[in-house]
Scaffold this active site. Structure first.
Site, PDB file in Angstrom:
ATOM      1  N   CYS A  18     -35.664 -20.207 -35.958  1.00  0.00           N
ATOM      2  CA  CYS A  18     -36.715 -19.845 -35.176  1.00  0.00           C
ATOM      3  C   CYS A  18     -36.987 -18.483 -35.092  1.00  0.00           C
ATOM      4  CB  CYS A  18     -36.553 -20.481 -33.893  1.00  0.00           C
ATOM      5  SG  CYS A  18     -36.562 -22.439 -33.925  1.00  0.00           S
ATOM      6  N   ALA A  24     -35.678 -36.447 -33.728  1.00  0.00           N
ATOM      7  CA  ALA A  24     -34.257 -36.277 -33.313  1.00  0.00           C
ATOM      8  C   ALA A  24     -33.635 -35.238 -33.906  1.00  0.00           C
ATOM      9  CB  ALA A  24     -33.531 -37.735 -33.614  1.00  0.00           C
ATOM     10  N   VAL A  80     -33.279 -29.942 -31.338  1.00  0.00           N
ATOM     11  CA  VAL A  80     -33.786 -29.982 -29.910  1.00  0.00           C
ATOM     12  C   VAL A  80     -34.108 -31.285 -29.317  1.00  0.00           C
ATOM     13  CG1 VAL A  80     -35.812 -29.361 -28.656  1.00  0.00           C
ATOM     14  CG2 VAL A  80     -35.073 -27.800 -30.494  1.00  0.00           C
ATOM     15  N   GLY A  81     -34.580 -32.251 -29.988  1.00  0.00           N
ATOM     16  CA  GLY A  81     -34.617 -33.618 -29.538  1.00  0.00           C
ATOM     17  C   GLY A  81     -33.340 -34.281 -29.079  1.00  0.00           C
ATOM     18  N   THR A 108     -41.767 -25.546 -30.710  1.00  0.00           N
ATOM     19  CA  THR A 108     -42.656 -24.239 -30.520  1.00  0.00           C
ATOM     20  C   THR A 108     -43.902 -24.385 -31.239  1.00  0.00           C
ATOM     21  OG1 THR A 108     -40.209 -23.459 -30.401  1.00  0.00           O
ATOM     22  CG2 THR A 108     -42.081 -21.983 -30.784  1.00  0.00           C
TER      23      THR A 108
HETATM   24  P1  NAD Z   1     -35.365 -30.306 -36.930  1.00  0.00           P
HETATM   25  O1  NAD Z   1     -35.623 -30.118 -38.148  1.00  0.00           O
HETATM   26  O2  NAD Z   1     -33.768 -30.216 -36.540  1.00  0.00           O
HETATM   27  O3  NAD Z   1     -35.633 -31.592 -36.224  1.00  0.00           O
HETATM   28  C1  NAD Z   1     -37.096 -32.336 -36.310  1.00  0.00           C
HETATM   29  C2  NAD Z   1     -37.138 -33.715 -36.658  1.00  0.00           C
HETATM   30  O4  NAD Z   1     -38.411 -34.246 -36.444  1.00  0.00           O
HETATM   31  C3  NAD Z   1     -36.459 -34.247 -38.067  1.00  0.00           C
HETATM   32  O5  NAD Z   1     -35.247 -34.994 -37.820  1.00  0.00           O
HETATM   33  C4  NAD Z   1     -37.832 -34.852 -38.606  1.00  0.00           C
HETATM   34  O6  NAD Z   1     -37.295 -35.779 -39.299  1.00  0.00           O
HETATM   35  C5  NAD Z   1     -38.469 -35.386 -37.205  1.00  0.00           C
HETATM   36  N1  NAD Z   1     -39.891 -35.608 -37.451  1.00  0.00           N
HETATM   37  C6  NAD Z   1     -40.827 -34.961 -38.217  1.00  0.00           C
HETATM   38  N2  NAD Z   1     -42.047 -35.595 -38.207  1.00  0.00           N
HETATM   39  C7  NAD Z   1     -41.873 -36.720 -37.368  1.00  0.00           C
HETATM   40  C8  NAD Z   1     -42.734 -37.688 -37.342  1.00  0.00           C
HETATM   41  N3  NAD Z   1     -43.901 -37.724 -37.486  1.00  0.00           N
HETATM   42  N4  NAD Z   1     -42.177 -38.823 -36.306  1.00  0.00           N
HETATM   43  C9  NAD Z   1     -40.995 -38.927 -36.220  1.00  0.00           C
HETATM   44  N5  NAD Z   1     -39.969 -37.892 -36.413  1.00  0.00           N
HETATM   45  C10 NAD Z   1     -40.547 -36.962 -37.093  1.00  0.00           C
HETATM   46  O7  NAD Z   1     -35.969 -29.148 -35.807  1.00  0.00           O
HETATM   47  P2  NAD Z   1     -35.443 -28.813 -34.537  1.00  0.00           P
HETATM   48  O8  NAD Z   1     -34.416 -27.601 -34.831  1.00  0.00           O
HETATM   49  O9  NAD Z   1     -35.084 -29.612 -33.462  1.00  0.00           O
HETATM   50  O10 NAD Z   1     -36.810 -28.115 -33.877  1.00  0.00           O
HETATM   51  C11 NAD Z   1     -37.828 -28.954 -33.391  1.00  0.00           C
HETATM   52  C12 NAD Z   1     -38.704 -27.913 -32.428  1.00  0.00           C
HETATM   53  O11 NAD Z   1     -38.266 -27.178 -31.528  1.00  0.00           O
HETATM   54  C13 NAD Z   1     -39.148 -26.815 -33.259  1.00  0.00           C
HETATM   55  O12 NAD Z   1     -40.633 -26.573 -32.974  1.00  0.00           O
HETATM   56  C14 NAD Z   1     -38.514 -25.466 -33.174  1.00  0.00           C
HETATM   57  O13 NAD Z   1     -39.099 -24.135 -33.322  1.00  0.00           O
HETATM   58  C15 NAD Z   1     -38.194 -25.709 -31.744  1.00  0.00           C
HETATM   59  N6  NAD Z   1     -36.781 -25.202 -31.287  1.00  0.00           N
HETATM   60  C16 NAD Z   1     -35.878 -25.285 -32.037  1.00  0.00           C
HETATM   61  C17 NAD Z   1     -34.620 -24.724 -31.270  1.00  0.00           C
HETATM   62  C18 NAD Z   1     -33.382 -24.826 -32.090  1.00  0.00           C
HETATM   63  O14 NAD Z   1     -32.440 -24.165 -31.558  1.00  0.00           O
HETATM   64  N7  NAD Z   1     -33.297 -25.377 -33.416  1.00  0.00           N
HETATM   65  C19 NAD Z   1     -34.765 -24.141 -30.185  1.00  0.00           C
HETATM   66  C20 NAD Z   1     -35.894 -24.114 -29.283  1.00  0.00           C
HETATM   67  C21 NAD Z   1     -36.934 -24.453 -29.907  1.00  0.00           C
HETATM   68  C1  UGA Z   2     -32.544 -18.588 -30.234  1.00  0.00           C
HETATM   69  C2  UGA Z   2     -32.874 -18.316 -29.064  1.00  0.00           C
HETATM   70  O1  UGA Z   2     -31.420 -17.384 -28.134  1.00  0.00           O
HETATM   71  C3  UGA Z   2     -33.081 -19.509 -27.786  1.00  0.00           C
HETATM   72  O2  UGA Z   2     -33.313 -19.040 -26.641  1.00  0.00           O
HETATM   73  C4  UGA Z   2     -34.167 -20.211 -28.541  1.00  0.00           C
HETATM   74  O3  UGA Z   2     -34.443 -21.326 -27.852  1.00  0.00           O
HETATM   75  C5  UGA Z   2     -34.016 -20.586 -30.009  1.00  0.00           C
HETATM   76  O4  UGA Z   2     -33.692 -19.209 -30.770  1.00  0.00           O
HETATM   77  C6  UGA Z   2     -35.211 -21.133 -30.822  1.00  0.00           C
HETATM   78  O5  UGA Z   2     -36.387 -21.141 -30.355  1.00  0.00           O
HETATM   79  O6  UGA Z   2     -34.719 -21.897 -31.758  1.00  0.00           O
HETATM   80  P1  UGA Z   2     -30.484 -19.628 -31.753  1.00  0.00           P
HETATM   81  O7  UGA Z   2     -31.312 -19.355 -32.996  1.00  0.00           O
HETATM   82  O8  UGA Z   2     -29.783 -21.044 -31.908  1.00  0.00           O
HETATM   83  O9  UGA Z   2     -31.449 -19.308 -30.392  1.00  0.00           O
HETATM   84  O10 UGA Z   2     -29.177 -18.829 -31.602  1.00  0.00           O
HETATM   85  P2  UGA Z   2     -29.155 -16.941 -31.029  1.00  0.00           P
HETATM   86  O11 UGA Z   2     -27.847 -17.013 -30.122  1.00  0.00           O
HETATM   87  O12 UGA Z   2     -30.455 -16.570 -30.417  1.00  0.00           O
HETATM   88  O13 UGA Z   2     -28.825 -16.165 -32.311  1.00  0.00           O
HETATM   89  C7  UGA Z   2     -29.906 -15.903 -33.436  1.00  0.00           C
HETATM   90  C8  UGA Z   2     -29.094 -14.990 -34.387  1.00  0.00           C
HETATM   91  O14 UGA Z   2     -29.318 -13.833 -33.946  1.00  0.00           O
HETATM   92  C9  UGA Z   2     -27.684 -15.466 -35.085  1.00  0.00           C
HETATM   93  O15 UGA Z   2     -27.861 -15.282 -36.438  1.00  0.00           O
HETATM   94  C10 UGA Z   2     -26.896 -14.423 -34.256  1.00  0.00           C
HETATM   95  O16 UGA Z   2     -25.831 -14.472 -34.837  1.00  0.00           O
HETATM   96  C11 UGA Z   2     -27.946 -13.285 -34.023  1.00  0.00           C
HETATM   97  N1  UGA Z   2     -27.403 -12.217 -33.026  1.00  0.00           N
HETATM   98  C12 UGA Z   2     -27.683 -12.811 -31.889  1.00  0.00           C
HETATM   99  C13 UGA Z   2     -27.077 -11.008 -33.306  1.00  0.00           C
HETATM  100  O17 UGA Z   2     -26.929 -10.807 -34.453  1.00  0.00           O
HETATM  101  N2  UGA Z   2     -26.732 -10.308 -32.196  1.00  0.00           N
HETATM  102  C14 UGA Z   2     -26.957 -10.670 -30.833  1.00  0.00           C
HETATM  103  O18 UGA Z   2     -26.231  -9.816 -29.871  1.00  0.00           O
HETATM  104  C15 UGA Z   2     -27.334 -11.905 -30.793  1.00  0.00           C
END
Ligand code: NAD
Ligand code: UGA
Length: 467
Positions: A278, A13, A16-17, A135
């Site tokens: 990420c 949760a 992303v979730g 990811t």
């Molecule tokens: P997060 O740390 O915010 O959330 C992950 C959650 O999973 C935590 O709340 C944790 O307690 C829970 N968890 C872990 N193990 C568990 C289990 N066995 N059962 C139930 N819950 C469990 O992470 P996030 O930022 O949501 O990222 C999740 C994935 O999505 C990563 O692989 C990340 O690379 C990918 N992703 C993140 C973003 C982003 O913007 N944050 C964007 C795209 C992809």
């Molecule tokens: C990034 C990607 O944009 C998403 O598509 C992807 O899903 C995500 O990572 C992920 O896999 O977690 P996010 O990290 O949330 O998203 O934010 P961004 O807008 O990509 O910015 C990332 C970093 O780059 C920030 O620190 C931002 O300030 C910096 N940035 C971004 C720059 O310095 N210059 C730019 O032109 C754009």
């Protein structure tokens, strides 16, 4: 056979979730969506009546939670129960870089993914589609499939199909990205399972934007998308240094090259380096995979993107100290912005953390203001207790400020590190009166009103702008 999806479970949760499931619940009123997590505090906050306590701050999220929660969107710690009821299970747990053992510092730590898969294997009933939302390194789907099949002996009609459906949302624009994605990517081998997931997305995404492929292409595309985005930032940041040397203006260079359709205008903003949970981890993972397959040159190429990012942060700290007569010991510095980007409370890998640590190391007294990041979070990130006052310490110290005005009071310099909207329109008339002289403002995001700052006698340093 066509799968009828009536009940979804999302494990994890987090950033992303939570938002992803909220959007699915919003567009699919006939599907019950259960988001589960091992962290009871997170779940409690997702269920909080006070919507300002939601664990994730995203524009538009509160409204969806208000509309769907307890109707077809539920947050729970009862993981086993919801796994057993689900037709489709998303794995959306964290996948950080391993900190020890083989591949430490580069490979993804898949322990949370593995434990989720084990739990699914044990508690799922009948036919279940398991969707990788996290990811993951290429080929993880085959590991998940192997784990899912471990407990299959007891129940005859347990069947699993694994799909890859990486998430491309960016923090700060998550709801809009989820509602209007550039594309939805689904990888898998079972046509009916793919169709079931496609059918969910077509409730709001045009089918022309839904791409289906094999598992490995889908998993790899996610890593590569992040690597290409980060590469653009490191490219423009490397040029920001060259602009400072040559007298060019990186903003103009970025506009000029961005107007070429082949290059494109987005993601060319110079800054203090990319942060967020990420980019770094996904590139490190890419580097690890390339080395694993013996592609040393490819690994080195992508490693440079991270090196430049680190170098940019160090470069800013160094210039900052140099401009302030080579020493910032006991000087008061106002930090504007601690989140890794605007419109989020997330500080993971924020450039502000490493830059603030550099300044503290130099003995500065810093006061930090960010519109969304809490004092507690800053303390955790800096790994240092907040000082009661900025005046008693001879070593570096920090305090939390509730406004730009409070942070700037008696400061020798302001350092703008996050591009929050409110920093675009600072009241320099007032700020100049409360700062110590000579006053400085360092803008790493090129957002402040330079002319106005100068008008009130404040020295300005702009990233990527030569004299
Ligand atoms: P997060 O740390 O915010 O959330 C992950 C959650 O999973 C935590 O709340 C944790 O307690 C829970 N968890 C872990 N193990 C568990 C289990 N066995 N059962 C139930 N819950 C469990 O992470 P996030 O930022 O949501 O990222 C999740 C994935 O999505 C990563 O692989 C990340 O690379 C990918 N992703 C993140 C973003 C982003 O913007 N944050 C964007 C795209 C992809
Ligand atoms: C990034 C990607 O944009 C998403 O598509 C992807 O899903 C995500 O990572 C992920 O896999 O977690 P996010 O990290 O949330 O998203 O934010 P961004 O807008 O990509 O910015 C990332 C970093 O780059 C920030 O620190 C931002 O300030 C910096 N940035 C971004 C720059 O310095 N210059 C730019 O032109 C754009």
């Amino acid at each position: 056979m066509t799968y009828q999806i009536k009940n979804i479970c999302c494990i994890g949760a987090g950033y992303v979730g939570g938002p992803t499931m909220a959007v699915i619940a919003n567009y699919c009123p006939n599907i019950q969506v259960n988001v589960v997590d091992i962290d009871p505090v997170r779940i409690k906050n997702w269920n909080s009546k006070d919507l300002s306590r939601l664990p994730v701050y995203e524009k538009g999220l509160k409204e969806i939670i208000r509309k769907c929660r307890d109707i077809n969107l539920h947050f729970s710690i009862d993981i086993n129960k919801h796994i057993s009821k689900a037709d489709m299970i998303f794995i959306s747990v964290n996948t950080p870089i391993k900190i020890k053992g083989f591949g430490a510092g580069q490979a993804s730590d898949l322990k949370w993914v593995e434990s989720s898969a084990r739990q699914i294997s044990k508690f799922a009933k009948g036919k279940t589609i398991v969707v990788e939302k996290s990811t993951l390194p290429v080929k993880t789907a085959s590991l998940i499939k192997q784990i899912l099949e471990i407990d299959n002996t007891n129940e005859e009609n347990k069947v699993f199909h694994v799909l890859s459906n990486p998430e491309f949302l960016a923090e700060g624009t998550a709801i809009n990205d989820l509602q209007n994605p550039d594309r939805v990517l689904i990888g898998g081998s079972d046509k009916e399972a793919i169709k079931a997931l496609v059918n969910i997305y077509t409730n709001w995404v045009p089918s022309t934007k839904i791409l289906t492929t094999d598992l490995w292409s889908s998993e790899l595309s996610k890593l590569i998308a992040n690597a290409f985005l980060a590469q653009r930032i490191s490219s423009i940041n490397s040029i920001s240094a060259l602009c400072e040397m040559t007298g060019a203006d990186v903003k103009d260079v970025s506009s000029a090259i961005g107007m070429d359709k082949r290059i494109g205008q987005f993601f060319l903003n110079p800054g203090p380096g990319f942060g967020g949970s990420c980019f770094k981890k996904d590139i490190l993972n890419l580097v690890y995979i390339c080395n694993h397959y013996g592609l040393k040159e490819v690994a080195q190429y992508w490693e440079k993107v991270i090196e430049i990012n680190h170098w940019q942060q160090k470069r800013i700290s160094k210039i900052f100290v140099e401009k302030l007569f080579g020493t910032i010991t006991e000087k008061r510095i106002a930090i504007f912005g601690f989140a890794f980007k605007a419109n989020t409370n997330d500080t993971r890998e924020s450039p502000s953390i490493s830059i603030c640590k550099d300044l503290l190391e130099e003995g500065a007294r810093i006061s930090i203001y960010d519109p969304k990041v809490t004092r507690k979070q800053i303390g955790i990130n800096l790994n240092m207790l907040e000082s009661r006052s900025l005046s008693n310490e001879s070593n570096g110290s920090w305090t939390f400020s509730k406004s730009t005005h409070e942070a700037a009071e008696n400061a020798d310099a302001i350092l703008v590190l996050t591009e929050w909207e409110e920093f675009k329109d600072l009241d320099f008339k007032n700020i100049s009166k409360i700062m110590r002289k000579p006053s400085w403002i360092f803008d790493t995001r090129s957002i402040i009103n330079v002319e106005e700052a100068k008008l009130y006698g404040i020295n300005v340093w702009n990233l990527g702008k030569g004299n």
